[in-house]
Design a protein around this motif. Structure first.
Motif, short mmCIF file in Angstrom:
data_model
loop_
_atom_site.label_atom_id
_atom_site.label_comp_id
_atom_site.label_asym_id
_atom_site.label_seq_id
_atom_site.Cartn_x
_atom_site.Cartn_y
_atom_site.Cartn_z
N GLY A 15 0.80 -1.22 0.00
CA GLY A 15 0.00 0.00 0.00
C GLY A 15 0.83 1.27 0.00
N GLU A 20 -2.94 3.82 -4.43
CA GLU A 20 -4.03 3.78 -3.46
C GLU A 20 -4.01 2.45 -2.73
OE1 GLU A 20 -7.87 4.63 -5.02
OE2 GLU A 20 -7.13 6.20 -6.34
N HIS A 21 -4.41 2.48 -1.47
CA HIS A 21 -4.46 1.25 -0.68
C HIS A 21 -5.41 0.24 -1.32
CE1 HIS A 21 -4.22 -1.29 2.84
NE2 HIS A 21 -5.56 -1.33 2.86
N THR A 22 -6.52 0.70 -1.85
CA THR A 22 -7.48 -0.22 -2.47
C THR A 22 -6.89 -0.91 -3.70
OG1 THR A 22 -8.46 1.64 -3.67
CG2 THR A 22 -9.55 0.96 -1.65
N ALA A 24 -3.72 -1.82 -3.99
CA ALA A 24 -2.88 -2.89 -3.44
C ALA A 24 -3.73 -4.07 -2.97
CB ALA A 24 -2.03 -2.35 -2.29
#
Length: 61
Positions: A15, A20-22, A24
């Motif tokens: 991330g 973006e974390h989403t 990852a």
């Protein structure tokens, strides 16, 4: 079908370098769905070679 991914990053670190974390989470979800995960630890062979070239530790023959 076979796929091999080698990385020095843990899954938690993905991330940090993806936008973006989403992103990852989505990528890891698809990659790991039916995967066999092998986690290793220790110093990499390439790092040992680099240190040996710089006069550090010596590699076994």
């Amino acid at each position: 079908m076979a796929y091999l991914n080698l990385t020095k990053h843990t899954f938690e670190d993905w991330g940090r370098f993806l936008p973006e974390h989403t992103t990852a989470v989505s990528m890891l979800d698809r990659l790991l769905h039916h995967a066999t995960t092998v986690v290793t630890s220790g110093q990499s062979y390439l790092m040992r070679q680099a240190r040996a070239r710089q006069g550090g530790e010596h590699l076994p023959h």
